[in-house]
Design an enzyme around this catalytic site. Sequence first.
Site, PDB file in Angstrom:
ATOM      1  N   ASN A 268       0.883  -1.263   0.077  1.00 61.82           N
ATOM      2  CA  ASN A 268      -0.076  -0.004  -0.012  1.00 61.82           C
ATOM      3  C   ASN A 268       0.761   1.266   0.031  1.00 61.82           C
ATOM      4  O   ASN A 268       0.339   2.508   0.275  1.00 61.82           O
ATOM      5  CB  ASN A 268      -1.079  -0.177   1.335  1.00 61.82           C
TER       6      ASN A 268
ATOM      7  N   GLU B 140       1.170   4.212   7.579  1.00 62.82           N
ATOM      8  CA  GLU B 140       0.547   3.812   6.572  1.00 62.82           C
ATOM      9  C   GLU B 140      -0.404   5.035   5.738  1.00 62.82           C
ATOM     10  O   GLU B 140      -0.417   6.319   6.209  1.00 62.82           O
ATOM     11  CB  GLU B 140      -0.830   3.075   7.286  1.00 62.82           C
TER      12      GLU B 140
END
Length: 242
Positions: free
Chosen positions: A136, A143
Amino acid sequence: MQIFIEKDYSAMSKKAAQIFADEIRKKPNLVLGLATGSTPMGTYQELIRMHKEESLDFSQVVSFNLDEYYGLTPEDSQSYNYFMFENLFNSINIQRENIHIPDGRASDIENYCREYDNKIESFGGIDLQLLGIGVNGHIGFNEPSDRLIVGTHLTNLTEDTIKANSRFFDSPDQVPTKAITMGIGSIMKAKKIILLASGKSKAEIMAKLINTDCISTELPASLLKLHRDVTIIMDEEAASNL
Ligand code: PGA
């Protein structure tokens, strides 16, 4: 950004290890930022070989790891602490007191994280930071999000990351859902950064990262485009969508 595309995982690992070795020979008390996961394992194996066969000396080297699962003890075989000793530290002559890995049992998290960053600063900052990249686009456990945190902090792992990391666990529900990670600012302060990517599973994110001319907190690795000294080393599979 300098980009190298190597034939395979082994060639990628050797190229990265060579840069590490050159830097350590230039500055024996180099401060390393280290990563865990499948990607850096070959680099660590090559560094171990260089230590054993070519007298690469880690006796003055200092290390700081990027991240650790929250809630795991250092002895837990799934912890990043355990990983680092198994895959590198037990096989080189780094001194125990020079190794720093976030403690998954830390209680006063805010203070603990501030002290981790202060400790890095007390050694003059990280000279050479090794990074993998998540499917990702995460680096460390920073994140994708509408905002990124600068310093070391406790974070929630995304579903993507939990799924990707579940291959190391018996089932996805055993993957910790939180981690302590160096922040994007702690990473960006490193003087030199090497990002490694290997395999088909990284092809899509590497194409996205390299082809974009934008930076976005939704693609944390894109922030590296603002850094002066980043080297990306990937194998042909990871480069296959470029
Ligand atoms: P991997 O993880 O090396 O196991 O693919 C990389 C990362 O998530 O940063």
